[in-house]
Write an enzyme that holds these catalytic residues in place. Structure first.
Site, mmCIF file in Angstrom:
data_model
loop_
_atom_site.group_PDB
_atom_site.id
_atom_site.type_symbol
_atom_site.label_atom_id
_atom_site.label_comp_id
_atom_site.label_asym_id
_atom_site.label_seq_id
_atom_site.Cartn_x
_atom_site.Cartn_y
_atom_site.Cartn_z
ATOM 1 C CD1 TRP A 102 27.430 53.657 51.277
ATOM 2 C CD2 TRP A 102 26.880 55.826 51.456
ATOM 3 N NE1 TRP A 102 27.302 54.173 50.009
ATOM 4 C CE2 TRP A 102 26.965 55.487 50.086
ATOM 5 C CE3 TRP A 102 26.553 57.136 51.798
ATOM 6 C CZ2 TRP A 102 26.731 56.416 49.070
ATOM 7 C CZ3 TRP A 102 26.315 58.064 50.776
ATOM 8 C CH2 TRP A 102 26.415 57.703 49.444
ATOM 9 C CG ASP A 172 22.010 53.583 55.230
ATOM 10 O OD1 ASP A 172 21.155 53.153 54.419
ATOM 11 O OD2 ASP A 172 22.909 54.385 54.908
ATOM 12 C CE LYS A 196 22.313 53.635 46.250
ATOM 13 N NZ LYS A 196 22.747 53.923 47.590
#
Ligand SMILES: *Cc1c(COP(=O)(O)O)cnc(C)c1O
Length: 360
Positions: A102, A172, A196
């Site tokens: 990511w 993030d 999530k």
């Protein structure tokens, strides 16, 4: 009806009481005669839903008053571009820390907007450990320092907050937001997708310190200009209303469960149980440095990958869903977000022991 335990990395399991309440209110929210999906975002009903969701999120994370909370769209991947568009503020470069897949996505996208400097990278250790801050090369001229606080695919998590001095820290937090208390004041900006650990896909949260507003690139789309969205209560266009409503139910559920201190204790107990079982056996392995292991996403490999398919089929039959690892990493991954009860982890550990006894 008993539901199976869903270890999906995202979109992920939601707390069952939240799903039940959403179902009960599907046709008629609070006597309004409308589903939340059918309401004007500017009507008093939805405005109250959004205001309560924001208030509860602020309370859960103890967000200081000088931070704006934005409910946007476009996902964390969208933010990879939207963050530099808004936060460069005349700077030519930004620092990024590379801890896995990511981070790499964030770095590649930001490179379209500025000079990206890699302040630290876990590449040399095969993305198994987060570089200590003493090894970072921070540039005081950088617009911001970007980290991914939890690498959902690799299973690495920051269990400490970097000190970036006067340069704003951007994180993030898609996959570990609300898993434990954080000190929001240590960050300039925190963002992530909701799917999530918050609610349904389609909602992107941004928490930003207000002195960082006002400097967006002139080409920034209105919908992605933090300053414009902050001044318009995230309603410069239609926000993802239903996702905000469900997120609000999750925030209320979290408060009822004792807030983030209680969630952290629960999450640490779940992760401890699972890593303990992996470490106790030569049949299973997790490669991540112990101090950097994620308490949300637990990747593990079977010593004999030829057994992967049998493991997954047996797990599904035992009511344990979505344990297949990300294709980049292979093996298995158990995502154990807030909505996963400890009973689910106990069931997984029991299945792992049983599978090993039959195939070890
Ligand atoms: C899932 C995830 C993303 C991707 O988010 P989208 O909402 O699909 O854009 C980005 N970063 C992290 C850490 C993630 O877990």
């Amino acid at each position: 009806m008993t539901r199976p335990f869903n270890f999906s990395p995202g979109p992920a399991a939601l707390p069952e009481p939240v799903l039940r309440q959403a179902a009960e209110e599907m046709l008629d929210w609070n006597g309004s005669g409308m589903s939340v999906m059918e309401m004007s975002h500017r009507g008093k009903e939805f405005m109250s839903i959004q205001a309560e969701a924001e208030a509860h999120l602020r309370e859960l994370l103890a967000i200081p008053g000088n931070y704006k909370v934005l409910f946007l769209q476009g996902g964390a991947i969208g933010q990879n571009a939207i963050v530099p568009m808004n936060l460069l503020r005349g700077h030519a470069k930004a620092d990024y820390v590379n801890t896995g897949e990511w981070s790499k996505r964030s770095i590649a996208e930001a490179a379209h907007y500025c000079r990206v400097e890699i302040a630290a990278s876990a590449e040399a250790n095969g993305f198994t450990a987060i570089p200590a801050q003493s090894q970072w090369h921070l540039d005081p001229e950088a617009a911001y320092v970007h980290i991914c606080s939890n690498e959902t695919i690799g299973g690495l998590e920051f269990h400490w907050t970097p000190d970036t001095g006067a340069v704003p820290l951007v994180a993030d937090m898609s996959s570990n937001i609300l898993s434990r208390p954080i000190e929001v004041a240590r960050y300039g900006l925190v963002y992530g997708g909701a799917q999530k650990n918050i609610g349904p896909a389609g909602l992107t949260f941004v928490i930003v310190r207000d002195d960082l507003l006002g400097g967006a690139l002139p080409t920034t789309p209105q919908a992605f200009d933090y300053t414009i969205q902050a001044a318009n209560n995230s309603m410069i266009n239609t926000p993802p209303t239903y996702a905000i409503y469900v997120a609000g139910l999750v925030f209320r559920w979290l408060k009822g469960e004792g807030g983030l201190v209680a969630m952290e204790a629960r999450n640490r107990a779940k992760a401890g149980l699972l890593y303990g079982a992996i470490d106790a056996s030569d049949f299973y392995a997790n490669r991540i440095a112990r101090e950097d292991r994620s308490i949300m996403n637990v990747p593990f490999h079977l010593a004999n990958p030829a057994l992967d398919t049998a493991f997954l089929e047996g797990a599904k039959a035992a009511g344990l869903l979505n344990l297949k690892g990300h294709r980049i990493v292979g093996g298995m991954r158990a995502s154990i977000y807030n909505a996963m009860p400890i009973e689910g982890v106990r069931a997984l550990v029991a299945y792992m022991k049983d599978f090993e006894a039959r195939h070890g």
